[in-house]
Design a protein around this motif. Structure first.
Motif, mmCIF file in Angstrom:
data_model
loop_
_atom_site.group_PDB
_atom_site.id
_atom_site.type_symbol
_atom_site.label_atom_id
_atom_site.label_comp_id
_atom_site.label_asym_id
_atom_site.label_seq_id
_atom_site.Cartn_x
_atom_site.Cartn_y
_atom_site.Cartn_z
ATOM 1 N N GLY A 238 59.757 43.056 33.132
ATOM 2 C CA GLY A 238 60.683 44.257 32.760
ATOM 3 C C GLY A 238 61.670 44.108 31.731
ATOM 4 N N LEU A 239 61.590 42.787 30.935
ATOM 5 C CA LEU A 239 62.524 42.861 29.804
ATOM 6 C C LEU A 239 62.209 43.863 28.562
ATOM 7 N N GLY A 240 63.209 44.039 27.929
ATOM 8 C CA GLY A 240 63.014 44.826 26.578
ATOM 9 C C GLY A 240 62.120 44.317 25.694
ATOM 10 N N VAL A 241 61.087 44.971 25.058
ATOM 11 C CA VAL A 241 60.280 44.466 23.989
ATOM 12 C C VAL A 241 60.203 45.542 22.702
ATOM 13 N N VAL A 242 60.048 44.978 21.767
ATOM 14 C CA VAL A 242 60.195 45.815 20.470
ATOM 15 C C VAL A 242 58.748 46.264 20.213
ATOM 16 N N LEU A 243 58.575 47.733 20.412
ATOM 17 C CA LEU A 243 57.270 48.003 19.861
ATOM 18 C C LEU A 243 56.896 48.406 18.134
ATOM 19 N N VAL A 244 58.179 48.702 17.466
ATOM 20 C CA VAL A 244 58.047 48.874 16.011
ATOM 21 C C VAL A 244 59.145 48.165 15.572
ATOM 22 N N ALA A 245 58.810 46.896 14.982
ATOM 23 C CA ALA A 245 59.653 46.106 14.159
ATOM 24 C C ALA A 245 60.551 46.592 13.186
ATOM 25 N N ARG B 28 67.172 39.364 37.088
ATOM 26 C CA ARG B 28 65.559 39.706 36.571
ATOM 27 C C ARG B 28 64.477 40.151 37.103
ATOM 28 N N PRO B 29 64.214 39.412 38.521
ATOM 29 C CA PRO B 29 62.959 39.919 39.167
ATOM 30 C C PRO B 29 63.330 41.552 39.750
ATOM 31 N N LEU B 30 64.490 41.757 39.847
ATOM 32 C CA LEU B 30 64.700 43.109 40.524
ATOM 33 C C LEU B 30 64.632 44.106 39.374
ATOM 34 N N SER B 31 64.963 43.907 38.091
ATOM 35 C CA SER B 31 64.858 44.734 36.830
ATOM 36 C C SER B 31 63.574 45.350 36.846
ATOM 37 N N ARG B 32 62.401 44.402 37.310
ATOM 38 C CA ARG B 32 61.277 45.019 36.932
ATOM 39 C C ARG B 32 60.918 46.074 38.076
ATOM 40 N N GLY B 33 61.570 45.895 39.305
ATOM 41 C CA GLY B 33 61.231 47.114 40.225
ATOM 42 C C GLY B 33 62.304 48.383 39.686
ATOM 43 N N PHE B 34 62.986 48.152 38.858
ATOM 44 C CA PHE B 34 63.758 49.372 38.416
ATOM 45 C C PHE B 34 63.390 49.851 36.856
ATOM 46 N N MET B 35 62.361 49.303 36.361
ATOM 47 C CA MET B 35 61.974 49.647 35.041
ATOM 48 C C MET B 35 61.785 51.141 34.816
ATOM 49 N N LEU C 289 61.875 53.333 47.349
ATOM 50 C CA LEU C 289 61.754 52.231 46.358
ATOM 51 C C LEU C 289 61.414 50.852 47.078
ATOM 52 N N LEU C 290 62.155 50.605 48.265
ATOM 53 C CA LEU C 290 61.979 49.364 48.920
ATOM 54 C C LEU C 290 60.477 49.344 49.437
ATOM 55 N N GLY C 291 59.946 50.304 49.764
ATOM 56 C CA GLY C 291 58.651 50.376 50.548
ATOM 57 C C GLY C 291 58.709 50.227 51.832
ATOM 58 N N VAL C 292 59.653 50.891 52.494
ATOM 59 C CA VAL C 292 59.746 50.991 53.955
ATOM 60 C C VAL C 292 58.553 51.709 54.466
ATOM 61 N N PRO C 293 57.807 51.212 55.329
ATOM 62 C CA PRO C 293 56.692 51.887 55.738
ATOM 63 C C PRO C 293 57.099 53.156 56.807
ATOM 64 N N PRO C 294 56.200 54.253 56.804
ATOM 65 C CA PRO C 294 56.456 55.501 57.587
ATOM 66 C C PRO C 294 57.027 55.038 59.050
ATOM 67 N N GLU C 295 56.173 54.062 59.325
ATOM 68 C CA GLU C 295 56.425 54.298 60.975
ATOM 69 C C GLU C 295 57.932 53.345 61.218
ATOM 70 N N HIS C 296 58.370 52.982 60.071
ATOM 71 C CA HIS C 296 59.703 52.130 60.474
ATOM 72 C C HIS C 296 60.786 53.253 59.890
ATOM 73 N N GLN C 297 60.578 54.234 59.199
ATOM 74 C CA GLN C 297 61.341 55.069 58.399
ATOM 75 C C GLN C 297 62.614 55.744 59.371
ATOM 76 N N THR D 173 51.296 41.939 48.813
ATOM 77 C CA THR D 173 51.347 42.926 47.550
ATOM 78 C C THR D 173 52.614 43.129 46.955
ATOM 79 N N ASN D 174 52.829 43.560 45.769
ATOM 80 C CA ASN D 174 54.035 43.473 45.073
ATOM 81 C C ASN D 174 54.344 44.868 44.335
ATOM 82 N N ASP D 175 53.562 46.023 44.889
ATOM 83 C CA ASP D 175 53.812 47.324 44.369
ATOM 84 C C ASP D 175 54.899 47.961 44.895
ATOM 85 N N ASP D 176 55.827 47.414 45.569
ATOM 86 C CA ASP D 176 57.355 48.111 45.896
ATOM 87 C C ASP D 176 58.313 46.802 45.961
#
Ligand code: HEM
Ligand code: SF4
Lengths: 64, 397
Positions: A31-38, B100-107, B154-162, B205-208
């Motif tokens: 998720g870190l920022g990357v530069v596509l066009v430097a 950092r790991p959370l940022s990936r989920g919020f890209m 976003l968290l991935g709460v399955p429908p049966e637990h919603q 799985t890591n899709d949510d």
């Protein structure tokens, strides 16, 4: 004009991507920022300057 | 040093959408000493440059240990400062480990993938509102349910637990209960979440968000559960209050509403300006930090150990943009502080943006004649110290 991101302090906020989507992306791995066009062409520079301003971690730089 | 003024931590406003009475005057002169309701003395920083500096300079810590809760009169701390997974209360490398790991989920990309689902949730709720007929309460019809449904997605709460998840989340954040009630509901929510986390761990799985935290990080179960609750806490009432407040500002400024109506495709820029202005007009003491070294801010020396609160009223500082006191939906997006700044800047900002853009745009496209059923000044507001918003927004169309 060279664009850089200091990834060691980047928090992956994606503000750079919002400011200049043609110049920045976020890495699928971390998720870190990357530069596509430097060395962006002049028409992309306003967006880059906006990214420099908006980056919450202050790690985007544009060297003249 | 002159005697510190008492910080106006209240919500007495001459108009529900204006800052608390006396606040602008009290904070206008650079860093000033103020006394919080619990007796703690702190600096109040409210200039655009000063707020950016305090929020991004590593010499200011966000650790709240030893700080009596500033917003309550009795100094009761709602949260244990050493609570594992409290991302907002730790600095430096410790903070990065969680963030950092959370940022990936919020890209940004991931948020864009969520947009069709957000649109669907908005559409379904507006269908129901329309079918029931006017007048309707916009808060109950859209503002409140939207954020918690989106976070569950976003968290991935399955429908049966919603259903259980939504009911428990509603108990936790819907009311201003006591600390004991809060803890009891938080325990209940943890019980709902634990089996979900275990199932994702087993599936690998890591899709949510939950899958990502369960399988791609070194987070403990306690950290993980608290982070899930934290995401709900941080993203639920904030987003729902802002969707309501944005609508009210537009009701009060028909010429500005016209700007959005004319070109709904500019919803992204419109939301940035509404965010800047609404946060600025909320006033109030905002976010807290503590100096770990002597630091100069706006020409004033803040000593190591001093408490500092930053007011996001800085969004109305002319240093940010011309005519900063005015809502101007035609201006380009500016680098406002509505989501904070620095390493703790709102993790959910891009999600909140997507919800607010889709929510606002759809609302006025679908109901071009939407208007308040009672004057904005006569609606009920929630005077909770942490979040401020309309309790009900009766509308007709
Ligand atoms: C309009 C809606 C929102 C507003 C105005 C808002 C505002 C903020 C602000 C000002 C901060 C900075 C706090 C500080 O510096 O101490 C923050 C942090 C945070 N927000 Fe939001 N937020 C919103 C929506 C959300 C959403 C939807 C989520 C998640 C689903 C979220 C999750 C968080 C988290 C986890 C933090 C702590 C980040 C950290 O300390 O590293 N927020 N938010
Ligand atoms: S704006 Fe800054 S912190 Fe955010 S992703 Fe880009 S470089 Fe990283």
């Amino acid at each position: 004009m060279t664009v850089r991101i200091d990834q060691t302090r980047c928090i992956g906020s994606g503000q750079c991507v919002l400011a200049a989507p043609d110049v920045f992306d976020q890495s699928d791995d971390d998720g870190l920022g990357v530069v596509l066009v430097a060395e962006p062409p002049a028409d992309l520079l306003p967006g880059v300057r906006d990214a420099v301003d908006r980056c919450p971690a202050q790690v985007v730089t544009l060297e003249e | 040093m002159t005697e510190a003024a008492v910080c106006p931590v209240h919500h007495e406003r001459d108009h529900p959408l204006h800052p608390p009475i006396g606040f602008a005057e009290a904070v206008s002169d650079g860093p000033v000493r103020m006394v919080w309701p619990n007796g703690v003395e702190a600096w109040m920083v409210s200039s655009y440059a000063g707020v950016r500096q305090v929020l991004s300079d590593p010499r200011f810590s966000t650790r709240k240990g030893g700080q009596p809760e500033m917003r309550t009169d009795n100094g009761e701390e709602v949260l244990d400062p050493d609570q594992p997974g409290n991302i907002n209360g730790i600095d430096g490398a410790e903070h990065m480990r969680l963030r950092r790991p959370l940022s990936r989920g919020f890209m940004v990309k991931r948020m864009n993938e969520l947009r069709p689902r957000i649109q669907q949730i908005v559409d379904e709720h507006l269908d129901v509102m329309e079918a029931k007929g006017a007048p309707a309460d916009l808060v109950a019809s859209l503002c409140l349910p939207l954020p918690s449904l989106v976070i569950a997605e976003l968290l991935g709460v399955p429908p049966e637990h919603q259903e259980l998840f939504q009911a428990t989340a509603g108990d936790l954040f819907g009311k201003n209960g006591s600390k004991d009630e809060y803890l009891a509901h938080a325990t209940k929510l943890a019980e709902v979440l634990t089996p979900i986390v275990e199932a994702k761990r087993a599936a690998g799985t890591n899709d949510d968000m939950i899958g990502l935290m369960a399988n791609d990080t070194d987070f403990s179960m306690e950290e993980l559960i608290f982070l899930c609750i934290g995401l709900l806490a941080a993203g639920h009432e904030t987003t729902s209050n802002f969707l309501g407040l944005f609508t009210l500002h537009l009701f009060e400024k028909p010429d500005q509403l016209e700007v959005l109506r004319r070109d709904p495709s500019r919803a992204d820029v419109v939301v940035e300006e509404l965010m800047r202005y609404t946060v600025g007009q909320l006033g109030g003491p905002g976010l807290t930090r503590r100096a770990t070294e002597d630091v100069e801010v706006d020409g004033v020396l803040i000593k190591a150990g001093d408490w500092v609160s930053v007011s996001l009223m800085a969004n109305l500082d002319e240093a940010l943009c011309p005519r900063a006191e005015q809502l101007d939906l035609e201006r380009d997006a500016v680098s406002h502080l509505g989501f904070g700044f620095g390493p703790h800047q709102c993790l959910g900002a891009n999600l909140a943006r997507a919800e607010l853009q889709i929510g606002l745009r759809t609302l006025f496209e679908r109901f071009p004649n939407l208007r308040p059923a009672v004057p904005v000044t006569e609606m009920r507001y929630r005077n909770d110290m942490i979040t401020y918003g309309a309790a009900e927004i009766p509308v007709v169309w």
